[in-house]
Design a protein around this motif. Structure first.
Motif: not given
Length: 103
Positions: A60-79
């Motif tokens: 994922v790119y263009d991610v703002p500093p206040d985002a929570a990409p790890e939590a969303l990735a885990r929730a979507r099944g990404a190891a």
């Protein structure tokens, strides 16, 4: 491990979308998403049609500093995931937030 893969450490296939499940037979990691943070959040989770023995990755790119990409990735099944603030033609030229540029 298949004989033709002897000596190969990790095989990653980057389809950027869910590939045919037969790809899981040869890959250690499958990249099933590659795109912007906005499109990642807008896209509903895509169920993986393959078995549970393959690791999925989201880029994922263009991610703002206040985002929570790890939590969303885990929730979507990404190891495995990589989230960077970069944009444009080469967004991967910036470091992931989990490394040196954490706000």
């Amino acid at each position: 491990m298949a004989a033709w893969r002897v000596g190969c450490g990790t095989l990653v296939l980057n389809h950027g979308t869910a590939p045919h499940p037969c790809c899981a037979r040869i890959a250690d990691v499958l990249v099933t998403f590659e795109g912007t943070w906005a499109s990642y959040r807008a896209q509903p989770p895509q169920p993986w049609p393959g078995g549970p023995d393959v690791r999925l990755c989201h880029l994922v790119y263009d991610v703002p500093p206040d985002a929570a990409p790890e939590a969303l990735a885990r929730a979507r099944g990404a190891a495995v995931h990589c989230a960077v603030p970069g944009t444009g033609d080469h967004p991967w030229g910036t470091l992931p937030y989990t490394l040196e540029n954490t706000p």
